[in-house]
Structures are given as C-alpha cells and as structure tokens.
Design a protein around this motif. Structure first.
Motif, PDB file in Angstrom:
ATOM      1  N   MET A   1       0.839  -1.180   0.000  1.00 49.28           N
ATOM      2  CA  MET A   1       0.000   0.000   0.000  1.00 49.28           C
ATOM      3  C   MET A   1       0.879   1.237   0.000  1.00 49.28           C
ATOM      4  O   MET A   1       1.902   1.269   0.673  1.00 49.28           O
ATOM      5  CB  MET A   1      -0.902  -0.004   1.239  1.00 49.28           C
ATOM      6  N   SER A   2       0.489   2.250  -0.747  1.00 46.62           N
ATOM      7  CA  SER A   2       1.253   3.492  -0.819  1.00 46.62           C
ATOM      8  C   SER A   2       0.308   4.677  -0.666  1.00 46.62           C
ATOM      9  O   SER A   2      -0.789   4.684  -1.225  1.00 46.62           O
ATOM     10  CB  SER A   2       1.993   3.590  -2.156  1.00 46.62           C
ATOM     11  N   THR A   3       0.726   5.661   0.140  1.00 49.11           N
ATOM     12  CA  THR A   3      -0.105   6.851   0.375  1.00 49.11           C
ATOM     13  C   THR A   3       0.751   8.106   0.273  1.00 49.11           C
ATOM     14  O   THR A   3       1.975   8.060   0.428  1.00 49.11           O
ATOM     15  CB  THR A   3      -0.764   6.798   1.758  1.00 49.11           C
ATOM     16  N   THR A   4       0.095   9.227   0.057  1.00 53.83           N
ATOM     17  CA  THR A   4       0.781  10.515  -0.052  1.00 53.83           C
ATOM     18  C   THR A   4       0.127  11.519   0.896  1.00 53.83           C
ATOM     19  O   THR A   4      -1.103  11.599   0.980  1.00 53.83           O
ATOM     20  CB  THR A   4       0.709  11.055  -1.491  1.00 53.83           C
ATOM     21  N   HIS A   5       0.977  12.277   1.587  1.00 50.71           N
ATOM     22  CA  HIS A   5       0.484  13.218   2.595  1.00 50.71           C
ATOM     23  C   HIS A   5       1.312  14.499   2.542  1.00 50.71           C
ATOM     24  O   HIS A   5       2.331  14.566   1.851  1.00 50.71           O
ATOM     25  CB  HIS A   5       0.576  12.591   3.989  1.00 50.71           C
ATOM     26  N   ASP A   6       0.886  15.513   3.292  1.00 50.29           N
ATOM     27  CA  ASP A   6       1.687  16.728   3.418  1.00 50.29           C
ATOM     28  C   ASP A   6       2.820  16.522   4.415  1.00 50.29           C
ATOM     29  O   ASP A   6       3.928  17.033   4.241  1.00 50.29           O
ATOM     30  CB  ASP A   6       0.816  17.897   3.892  1.00 50.29           C
ATOM     31  N   VAL A   7       2.517  15.781   5.486  1.00 46.79           N
ATOM     32  CA  VAL A   7       3.496  15.533   6.551  1.00 46.79           C
ATOM     33  C   VAL A   7       3.306  14.114   7.061  1.00 46.79           C
ATOM     34  O   VAL A   7       2.172  13.665   7.246  1.00 46.79           O
ATOM     35  CB  VAL A   7       3.328  16.525   7.723  1.00 46.79           C
ATOM     36  N   ILE A   8       4.407  13.426   7.313  1.00 48.27           N
ATOM     37  CA  ILE A   8       4.386  12.133   7.998  1.00 48.27           C
ATOM     38  C   ILE A   8       5.036  12.337   9.361  1.00 48.27           C
ATOM     39  O   ILE A   8       6.116  12.922   9.462  1.00 48.27           O
ATOM     40  CB  ILE A   8       5.151  11.058   7.220  1.00 48.27           C
ATOM     41  N   VAL A   9       4.367  11.869  10.414  1.00 51.72           N
ATOM     42  CA  VAL A   9       4.911  11.940  11.765  1.00 51.72           C
ATOM     43  C   VAL A   9       5.152  10.510  12.245  1.00 51.72           C
ATOM     44  O   VAL A   9       4.223   9.700  12.258  1.00 51.72           O
ATOM     45  CB  VAL A   9       3.960  12.668  12.732  1.00 51.72           C
ATOM     46  N   VAL A  10       6.373  10.222  12.622  1.00 54.00           N
ATOM     47  CA  VAL A  10       6.716   8.902  13.153  1.00 54.00           C
ATOM     48  C   VAL A  10       6.703   9.005  14.674  1.00 54.00           C
ATOM     49  O   VAL A  10       7.573   9.635  15.275  1.00 54.00           O
ATOM     50  CB  VAL A  10       8.087   8.432  12.650  1.00 54.00           C
ATOM     51  N   GLY A  11       5.693   8.411  15.302  1.00 51.13           N
ATOM     52  CA  GLY A  11       5.531   8.486  16.749  1.00 51.13           C
ATOM     53  C   GLY A  11       4.262   9.231  17.118  1.00 51.13           C
ATOM     54  O   GLY A  11       4.041  10.348  16.643  1.00 51.13           O
ATOM     55  N   ALA A  12       3.424   8.608  17.952  1.00 45.84           N
ATOM     56  CA  ALA A  12       2.131   9.204  18.318  1.00 45.84           C
ATOM     57  C   ALA A  12       2.014   9.434  19.817  1.00 45.84           C
ATOM     58  O   ALA A  12       0.921   9.392  20.371  1.00 45.84           O
ATOM     59  CB  ALA A  12       0.988   8.305  17.839  1.00 45.84           C
ATOM     60  N   ARG A  13       3.151   9.660  20.461  1.00 40.57           N
ATOM     61  CA  ARG A  13       3.116  10.005  21.885  1.00 40.57           C
ATOM     62  C   ARG A  13       2.947  11.520  22.025  1.00 40.57           C
ATOM     63  O   ARG A  13       2.378  12.163  21.151  1.00 40.57           O
ATOM     64  CB  ARG A  13       4.389   9.504  22.563  1.00 40.57           C
ATOM     65  N   CYS A  14       3.436  12.081  23.118  1.00 39.90           N
ATOM     66  CA  CYS A  14       3.141  13.490  23.415  1.00 39.90           C
ATOM     67  C   CYS A  14       3.610  14.439  22.313  1.00 39.90           C
ATOM     68  O   CYS A  14       2.844  15.283  21.846  1.00 39.90           O
ATOM     69  CB  CYS A  14       3.776  13.875  24.747  1.00 39.90           C
ATOM     70  N   ALA A  15       4.866  14.311  21.882  1.00 44.78           N
ATOM     71  CA  ALA A  15       5.388  15.229  20.870  1.00 44.78           C
ATOM     72  C   ALA A  15       4.741  14.985  19.517  1.00 44.78           C
ATOM     73  O   ALA A  15       4.322  15.928  18.828  1.00 44.78           O
ATOM     74  CB  ALA A  15       6.901  15.081  20.767  1.00 44.78           C
ATOM     75  N   GLY A  16       4.652  13.723  19.118  1.00 44.50           N
ATOM     76  CA  GLY A  16       4.138  13.412  17.785  1.00 44.50           C
ATOM     77  C   GLY A  16       2.660  13.688  17.637  1.00 44.50           C
ATOM     78  O   GLY A  16       2.224  14.293  16.651  1.00 44.50           O
ATOM     79  N   ALA A  17       1.843  13.235  18.604  1.00 46.11           N
ATOM     80  CA  ALA A  17       0.401  13.451  18.504  1.00 46.11           C
ATOM     81  C   ALA A  17       0.062  14.934  18.577  1.00 46.11           C
ATOM     82  O   ALA A  17      -0.821  15.418  17.862  1.00 46.11           O
ATOM     83  CB  ALA A  17      -0.321  12.682  19.610  1.00 46.11           C
ATOM     84  N   ALA A  18       0.773  15.686  19.437  1.00 42.38           N
ATOM     85  CA  ALA A  18       0.512  17.118  19.535  1.00 42.38           C
ATOM     86  C   ALA A  18       0.869  17.837  18.236  1.00 42.38           C
ATOM     87  O   ALA A  18       0.114  18.686  17.749  1.00 42.38           O
ATOM     88  CB  ALA A  18       1.290  17.712  20.709  1.00 42.38           C
ATOM     89  N   THR A  19       2.021  17.510  17.660  1.00 42.50           N
ATOM     90  CA  THR A  19       2.421  18.130  16.388  1.00 42.50           C
ATOM     91  C   THR A  19       1.418  17.799  15.288  1.00 42.50           C
ATOM     92  O   THR A  19       1.003  18.680  14.520  1.00 42.50           O
ATOM     93  CB  THR A  19       3.825  17.649  15.971  1.00 42.50           C
ATOM     94  N   ALA A  20       1.017  16.539  15.218  1.00 39.84           N
ATOM     95  CA  ALA A  20       0.048  16.130  14.200  1.00 39.84           C
ATOM     96  C   ALA A  20      -1.281  16.850  14.378  1.00 39.84           C
ATOM     97  O   ALA A  20      -1.900  17.293  13.400  1.00 39.84           O
ATOM     98  CB  ALA A  20      -0.164  14.618  14.279  1.00 39.84           C
ATOM     99  N   MET A  21      -1.730  16.967  15.615  1.00 39.35           N
ATOM    100  CA  MET A  21      -2.981  17.656  15.896  1.00 39.35           C
ATOM    101  C   MET A  21      -2.939  19.108  15.426  1.00 39.35           C
ATOM    102  O   MET A  21      -3.852  19.597  14.746  1.00 39.35           O
ATOM    103  CB  MET A  21      -3.274  17.619  17.394  1.00 39.35           C
ATOM    104  N   LEU A  22      -1.856  19.806  15.769  1.00 37.97           N
ATOM    105  CA  LEU A  22      -1.748  21.219  15.411  1.00 37.97           C
ATOM    106  C   LEU A  22      -1.723  21.413  13.903  1.00 37.97           C
ATOM    107  O   LEU A  22      -2.332  22.345  13.373  1.00 37.97           O
ATOM    108  CB  LEU A  22      -0.488  21.812  16.045  1.00 37.97           C
ATOM    109  N   LEU A  23      -1.036  20.524  13.194  1.00 41.34           N
ATOM    110  CA  LEU A  23      -0.967  20.641  11.734  1.00 41.34           C
ATOM    111  C   LEU A  23      -2.292  20.256  11.087  1.00 41.34           C
ATOM    112  O   LEU A  23      -2.744  20.914  10.139  1.00 41.34           O
ATOM    113  CB  LEU A  23       0.168  19.760  11.202  1.00 41.34           C
ATOM    114  N   ALA A  24      -2.922  19.202  11.582  1.00 39.18           N
ATOM    115  CA  ALA A  24      -4.202  18.787  11.008  1.00 39.18           C
ATOM    116  C   ALA A  24      -5.278  19.831  11.239  1.00 39.18           C
ATOM    117  O   ALA A  24      -6.156  20.042  10.385  1.00 39.18           O
ATOM    118  CB  ALA A  24      -4.633  17.446  11.597  1.00 39.18           C
ATOM    119  N   ARG A  25      -5.220  20.511  12.384  1.00 38.88           N
ATOM    120  CA  ARG A  25      -6.203  21.571  12.645  1.00 38.88           C
ATOM    121  C   ARG A  25      -6.070  22.724  11.666  1.00 38.88           C
ATOM    122  O   ARG A  25      -7.010  23.489  11.487  1.00 38.88           O
ATOM    123  CB  ARG A  25      -6.048  22.079  14.085  1.00 38.88           C
TER     124      ARG A  25
END
Length: 396
Positions: A1-25
């Motif tokens: 499977m292959s996907t394309t995104h604006d940003v890939i975040v490796v890690g969904a703990r405090c730093a990763g999930a927070a960064t992803a949330m702010l960018l997705a918002r």
C-alpha cells in the motif's frame, strides 16, 4: 500500500500526537505511524509543569484530563534533610493548577484530538526505513503493520517523534550537538495506593532524590533516583523493591515510613540513566521533535512540557513552509535555534542537578535556577504566541 500526505509523523506520543494535531487543525494531510498499541502505557514521571498545562488549556484538551479524574496540584513541597519548604502555586499564565495524568490518559487524549482534526493515525505500525530521492532528500517512510503487510508513504516532510532511539534520527544520522557531562539519573518507580500527598513532593539528600506525584485512580507515583553506579550497586544487593527502599530511606526516613505504610505495587519500573543531549533537529525533508531531537534528565520532570513546547514551535515552522512565507531551510533553522534557546538554561541546571555532585546549598540554588528557566520558557512561548497572533483556543 502506498499513500501521499503533506506531513508524515513517526511516533504518536506526546510530541508526535501534539504536532500532528496542530498541523491537522490547520488543514494539512497528516499521517502518524506508531509501533505501540493505542492507549498503551509509557515510562514517564507524568508531572506537567505550568507550561505543559498551559498548552493543554490552549488546545482545548485540559477539560478531558480533568474529567478523567486527574487530581489538581496546587502545592509543591521541597524536602531537604534539614528543612521542608512548601510553595503554594499562584494562578499565572492562565493556569491555576498542575496535573500529572497517567500516560494511559494523556496519550489517548492527544491521539484522539489529532484524529478528530483529520490526521490519519496508524498504531502497531513499525517504520523500518526512510525513502529518499536522487539528491538524498527524505521523501517518506517504509513501514509494516501488525500483520506484517508493507506500507510506503510519501510526503514533503517526515517528522521523527519516535523517542530516544528514534529510527528517523538514526536513518538521517542526526548529529549530536550537545551532550551532558555525566551519566544522568537512574530511577525505580511505581504506583502506590492509599498514599496521601500534599501535591508535588520533591525530596533531596546528598547523592539521592525522590518524588511523590499524585495521578489518576487515587494513586501516587513514587520514584527514587540516584547515580547509575549507586543504583546498580543496590540492585545487585537485593530485589527491585529492596533497592527502591534503600534509596528512598537514604533520601528521607520519614518518606520511607510514609510509603511503607501505603499499598505497594507488585511491579516497579526502572530507568538506567542516560546523559542529556540535543540533536540536529532538521535536514532536507526531515525534522525531529521531542526526545527524538533532545532528551532532558527525568529528574527535571519537564519532558512532557518540553515536548509540547517543541510541537508548537515545529508546527509553526511547518505552517510557514506550507504557506510559502518561509523556505524549508529558513523555517527549520529558526525552529532549531528557538528550541535550543528555549531549553539551554534549563538543560544546564538539570545537567548539574542530575549529576548529584552538589552540596545542599548548591542544590537549592540550582533548583531556583531551574524554576527561573521554566518561567522564562513560558514568557518566551507567550511572546511567540503573540507574534503568531494566536490566542487561546485559536488552533482548536
């Protein structure tokens, strides 16, 4: 499977999930990959400092932490061999209490917020390598899910938020720009029942430290810390519980009696000690956030707050890149410089505290310096928020 995104975040703990949330918002297409299970526990001191609580409030997530039964902390007590110093917290920076949520509470709140904002989160998915173009620029990741199926994902930017042993940092050979002297602190900790506390309680004696931190489900996190060499010695002499008791009793016989009267956990967790460090935080097509980019000794109890600060800084840089107001290099250079300026004063104080090479008068001065550095961080973040014209809740 292959996907394309604006940003890939490796890690969904405090730093990763927070960064992803702010960018997705802000409308970016964000993919987050984490090898752990959703909602799983993590090694942590749990304690949020004022800056960390402020971020959760601004992001609209603090109410969920409170609703989960996380007790408010309005007092910090410093225990020394000859004195006990209680400090009542005064409301400041929009924060009237501190909190120390279990990671089984905090991490899902952040992950859920990222998903609610539109980020695509995939747990139990292990990143095994990075993709690069002909120039060497990072263009994405290769991974496998829990069934062993391969995944290839591409994006203009890949963010490593995958902790101390970051795959992203390793794959890009991110150089270490600062390393603390000494070996750092070694800890044993666990969750006690029926142990009343007065808020955050920090205990110090020559060569030893401890902490009592109220968390969810009426439990109290208790840690005992010392040098790695001393911890190895007491661990060799008996069980983990005996080693824990030996260090705690050396810090404070009174605290040892209090803890001994409470219901002890069946299992203790350990951290062997690691010198603090900062790594190069960016390169062509990649950036690092949280422990992937810099680690501060857990004795600071500031790691989660650091992660939240850096998530805000990196998200702002990425949005500048996406919006065309700055080049990738300019935005990420600014991110690293600001990160380093933000943490340098606190890192220096914590580095010396965690060496245990202090006298008690010297320690008190170091703790005052660490407190002043934390206040300085909040003031800097507030100034940056004003410059970005962000108000509380603006990113919600």
């Amino acid at each position: 499977m292959s996907t394309t995104h604006d940003v890939i975040v490796v890690g969904a703990r405090c730093a990763g999930a927070a960064t992803a949330m702010l960018l997705a918002r802000r409308g970016l297409r964000v993919l987050v990959l984490d090898r752990a299970r959703y909602g799983s526990d993590a090694v942590s001191t749990h304690a949020l400092m004022r800056g960390g609580v402020r971020h959760l409030h601004r992001w609209g997530l603090l109410d969920q932490i409170i609703a989960a039964g996380t007790p408010p902390v309005t007092k910090v007590v410093f225990h020394y061999p000859d004195e006990i110093t209680p400090i009542s917290l005064k409301p400041a920076a929009g924060v009237d209490a501190l909190y120390a949520p279990r990671r089984t509470v905090l991490d899902p709140v952040l992950a859920d917020a990222a998903m609610a904002a539109g980020a695509d989160l995939s747990f139990e998915t292990t990143v095994t390598g990075l993709l690069r173009d002909d120039t060497g620029r990072v263009t994405g990741v290769v991974a496998r899910n829990r069934q062993g199926h391969p995944l290839t994902a591409t994006a203009p930017l890949t963010i490593g938020a995958d902790g101390i042993r970051s795959v992203v940092a390793r794959e890009v050979d991110a150089r270490t720009t600062r390393t603390a002297d000494g070996d750092g602190s070694a800890f044993l900790y666990g969750y006690w029942d029926d142990l009343p506390v007065e808020g955050y309680e920090w205990l110090y004696a020559p060569g030893e430290s401890a902490g009592l931190i109220p968390t969810n489900n009426g439990q109290t996190v208790v840690f005992a810390g010392t040098t790695p060499a001393r911890m190895k010695s007491v661990r060799r002499a008996g069980t983990a519980h005996q080693a824990f008791g030996s260090v705690l009793a050396a810090v404070s016989p009174t605290a040892y009696e209090r803890v001994s009267a409470a219901r002890a956990p069946a299992q203790l967790h350990g951290f062997v000690g690691l010198p603090g460090y900062l790594r190069q935080a960016w390169g062509p097509g990649w950036a690092l956030v949280g422990d992937a980019g810099g680690f501060e000794d857990p004795l600071s109890t500031h790691g989660i707050t650091d992660a939240f600060h850096e998530a805000e800084l990196l998200a702002s840089a990425v949005l500048d890149i996406q919006g065309g107001t700055a080049s990738e290099a300019d935005a990420l250079v600014r991110y690293q410089r600001t990160r380093d300026a933000l943490c340098s004063r606190l890192y220096a104080a914590v580095e010396t505290i965690s060496s245990y090479s202090w006298t008690m008068p010297e320690l008190r001065k170091l703790l005052m310096e660490a407190g002043a550095a934390m206040t300085e961080q909040i003031e800097l973040m507030q100034a940056l928020d004003h410059d970005r014209e962000l108000t509380p809740g603006a990113m919600a």
